[in-house]
Design a protein around this motif. Structure first.
Motif, short mmCIF file in Angstrom:
data_model
loop_
_atom_site.label_atom_id
_atom_site.label_comp_id
_atom_site.label_asym_id
_atom_site.label_seq_id
_atom_site.Cartn_x
_atom_site.Cartn_y
_atom_site.Cartn_z
N GLY A 125 41.02 7.37 61.03
CA GLY A 125 42.25 6.98 61.73
C GLY A 125 43.05 5.92 61.00
N LEU A 126 42.41 4.81 60.66
CA LEU A 126 43.13 3.72 60.00
C LEU A 126 43.62 4.09 58.60
CD1 LEU A 126 41.28 0.44 61.07
CD2 LEU A 126 43.48 1.33 61.84
N PRO A 127 42.79 4.69 57.73
CA PRO A 127 43.31 5.03 56.39
C PRO A 127 44.50 5.98 56.41
CG PRO A 127 40.91 5.09 56.38
CD PRO A 127 41.33 4.93 57.81
N LEU A 128 44.55 6.88 57.40
CA LEU A 128 45.67 7.82 57.48
C LEU A 128 46.89 7.22 58.16
CD1 LEU A 128 43.81 11.14 58.42
CD2 LEU A 128 44.70 10.44 56.18
N SER A 129 46.77 6.04 58.71
CA SER A 129 47.88 5.43 59.46
C SER A 129 48.30 4.10 58.85
CB SER A 129 47.48 5.24 60.92
OG SER A 129 46.32 4.43 61.01
N LYS A 130 48.19 3.97 57.52
CA LYS A 130 48.56 2.71 56.87
C LYS A 130 50.04 2.38 57.10
CE LYS A 130 45.10 2.90 53.19
NZ LYS A 130 44.88 3.01 51.72
N ALA A 131 50.89 3.40 57.14
CA ALA A 131 52.33 3.15 57.30
C ALA A 131 52.63 2.52 58.65
CB ALA A 131 53.11 4.45 57.14
N VAL A 132 52.11 3.12 59.72
CA VAL A 132 52.41 2.58 61.05
C VAL A 132 51.74 1.23 61.25
CG1 VAL A 132 50.49 3.72 62.24
CG2 VAL A 132 52.57 3.19 63.49
N VAL A 133 50.55 1.04 60.68
CA VAL A 133 49.88 -0.26 60.80
C VAL A 133 50.68 -1.34 60.08
CG1 VAL A 133 47.81 -1.57 60.16
CG2 VAL A 133 47.59 0.72 61.13
N ALA A 134 51.23 -1.01 58.90
CA ALA A 134 52.04 -1.97 58.16
C ALA A 134 53.29 -2.37 58.94
CB ALA A 134 52.43 -1.41 56.80
N VAL A 135 53.95 -1.39 59.54
CA VAL A 135 55.17 -1.67 60.30
C VAL A 135 54.86 -2.49 61.55
CG1 VAL A 135 57.08 -0.64 61.57
CG2 VAL A 135 56.37 0.34 59.40
N ILE A 136 53.84 -2.10 62.29
CA ILE A 136 53.46 -2.83 63.49
C ILE A 136 53.01 -4.24 63.12
CG2 ILE A 136 51.86 -2.91 65.44
CD1 ILE A 136 54.09 -0.80 65.62
N GLY A 137 52.30 -4.37 62.00
CA GLY A 137 51.89 -5.69 61.54
C GLY A 137 53.09 -6.57 61.23
N LEU A 138 54.14 -5.98 60.64
CA LEU A 138 55.35 -6.75 60.38
C LEU A 138 56.02 -7.18 61.68
CD1 LEU A 138 57.44 -7.81 58.34
CD2 LEU A 138 58.61 -5.62 58.53
N PHE A 139 56.05 -6.30 62.67
CA PHE A 139 56.62 -6.66 63.97
C PHE A 139 55.88 -7.84 64.59
CE2 PHE A 139 58.29 -2.09 64.84
CZ PHE A 139 59.31 -2.32 63.96
N TYR A 140 54.56 -7.76 64.58
CA TYR A 140 53.76 -8.85 65.14
C TYR A 140 53.92 -10.12 64.32
CZ TYR A 140 51.22 -6.03 68.58
OH TYR A 140 50.88 -5.25 69.66
N GLY A 141 53.90 -9.99 62.99
CA GLY A 141 54.02 -11.16 62.13
C GLY A 141 55.33 -11.89 62.33
N VAL A 142 56.43 -11.14 62.39
CA VAL A 142 57.75 -11.77 62.62
C VAL A 142 57.79 -12.41 63.99
CG1 VAL A 142 60.21 -11.29 62.89
CG2 VAL A 142 58.94 -10.23 61.02
N GLY A 143 57.20 -11.74 64.99
CA GLY A 143 57.18 -12.31 66.33
C GLY A 143 56.42 -13.63 66.40
N TYR A 144 55.25 -13.67 65.77
CA TYR A 144 54.46 -14.90 65.78
C TYR A 144 55.10 -15.99 64.92
CZ TYR A 144 50.48 -12.98 68.32
OH TYR A 144 49.66 -12.47 69.30
N TRP A 145 55.69 -15.61 63.80
CA TRP A 145 56.33 -16.62 62.95
C TRP A 145 57.52 -17.25 63.67
CZ3 TRP A 145 55.06 -19.16 58.69
CH2 TRP A 145 56.07 -19.86 58.00
N ASN A 146 58.23 -16.46 64.46
CA ASN A 146 59.39 -16.96 65.19
C ASN A 146 59.04 -17.40 66.61
OD1 ASN A 146 61.14 -16.46 63.02
ND2 ASN A 146 61.46 -14.34 63.66
N SER A 147 57.74 -17.57 66.91
CA SER A 147 57.33 -17.93 68.27
C SER A 147 57.83 -19.33 68.61
CB SER A 147 55.80 -17.87 68.39
OG SER A 147 55.19 -18.71 67.43
N PHE A 148 58.89 -19.35 69.37
CA PHE A 148 59.53 -20.61 69.75
C PHE A 148 59.40 -20.88 71.24
CE2 PHE A 148 63.59 -21.44 71.93
CZ PHE A 148 63.58 -22.82 71.89
#
Length: 290
Positions: A186-209
């Motif tokens: 599952g995870l190896p075949l879904s690297k693209a969606v994991v990368a995008v979702i990780g960016l969404f979470y990362g931006v959200g946490y970085w901008n957590s105000f």
């Protein structure tokens, strides 16, 4: 498809050029003001478009001297790193469980996720919940309440549903357990969606105000965005004791504010180009399938 006529192409080019100029112009001003020499910043009224008297890094040296901004940068890095890792783990495992149609309680759990997507619990119940778990004035108060996004779970689930069933069936015949199916297929075949979702979470946490503003009273736990609001948006003057430097070598307030603003932008600008190529595959494909 018919190519647009030349006048239309010229109008579009002019329109895009103006829009890009409106975006780039203040960004160049922020960079230049943070790098300009103190006397040039003072002489120009606090905004320098192009530094003509050379580059000065005193503003960046001041904010990295070990004071409030340095502490806030470390806190934001911790929140973003740990929060993104936990959020990805929970989102991917929940999305995988919801994509397996034979799972007990699959439909009920999926309905619960969809309900949480449509209805927000509200500010006061969320605060009382965080208080009840004893998370107030801890960094976990910023990480835990937003570690699972219903929208991201739905996207990941849709992507997992679209995986080739033959591959999963063949691995199951070879004796693979559900965890092995998830980790090795599952995870190896879904690297693209994991990368995008990780960016969404990362931006959200970085901008957590807002979460930090609600749950953190201890200023030593403030993330960078809350410091940015205090010193840049609210215009609170930054003293030498806040930065850990002497008052006599303190750069102009505007230079320090612009330097803090740049520090808050640069990490996302560095990460975004590496994830951008996964956007179409990760989000659109996952959203269309299933």
């Amino acid at each position: 498809m018919v190519m647009p006529r030349m006048p239309e192409r010229v109008i579009k080019a002019i329109f895009l050029f103006v829009i890009c100029g409106l975006v780039v112009f203040p960004f160049i001003g922020v960079i230049s003001t943070s790098l300009a020499k103190p006397e040039e910043v003072v002489g120009s009224g606090g905004f320098v478009l192009f530094p003509t008297q050379g580059i000065d890094l005193s503003a960046y040296r001041s904010i990295f001297a070990g004071g409030t901004v340095t502490q806030a940068l470390l806190v934001s890095t911790f929140i973003t790193t740990v929060g993104t890792a936990i959020a990805l783990l929970l989102t991917c495992t929940l999305g995988w469980a919801l994509s397996r149609r034979g799972t007990i309680g699959n439909k009920a759990l999926l309905l619960l996720v969809l309900v949480s997507l449509l209805f927000n619990p509200g500010l006061i119940p969320m605060y009382l919940t965080v208080q009840q778990f004893g998370l107030l004035d801890t960094l976990w108060a910023v990480i835990v309440p937003t570690c699972v996004s219903a929208f991201n779970v739905i996207v990941v689930r849709a992507f997992f549903v679209g995986l080739p069933g033959e591959v999963i069936d063949s691995a199951r015949i070879d004796g693979a357990t559900e965890w092995k199916l998830f980790w090795h297929i599952g995870l190896p075949l879904s690297k693209a969606v994991v990368a995008v979702i990780g960016l969404f979470y990362g931006v959200g946490y970085w901008n957590s105000f807002f979460s930090a503003l609600l749950y953190l009273d201890d200023s030593s736990l403030w993330p960078l965005q809350l410091v940015l609001r205090t010193y840049v948006v609210n215009g609170v003057e930054i003293g030498g004791q806040d930065l850990g430097v002497g008052q006599e070598i303190l750069p102009p307030q505007t230079s320090i504010q612009m330097a803090i603003l740049m520090i808050s932008i640069i990490p996302i600008l560095c990460v975004y180009p590496f994830i951008q190529r996964h956007f179409a595959k990760g989000v659109l494909t996952g959203a269309v399938k299933g």
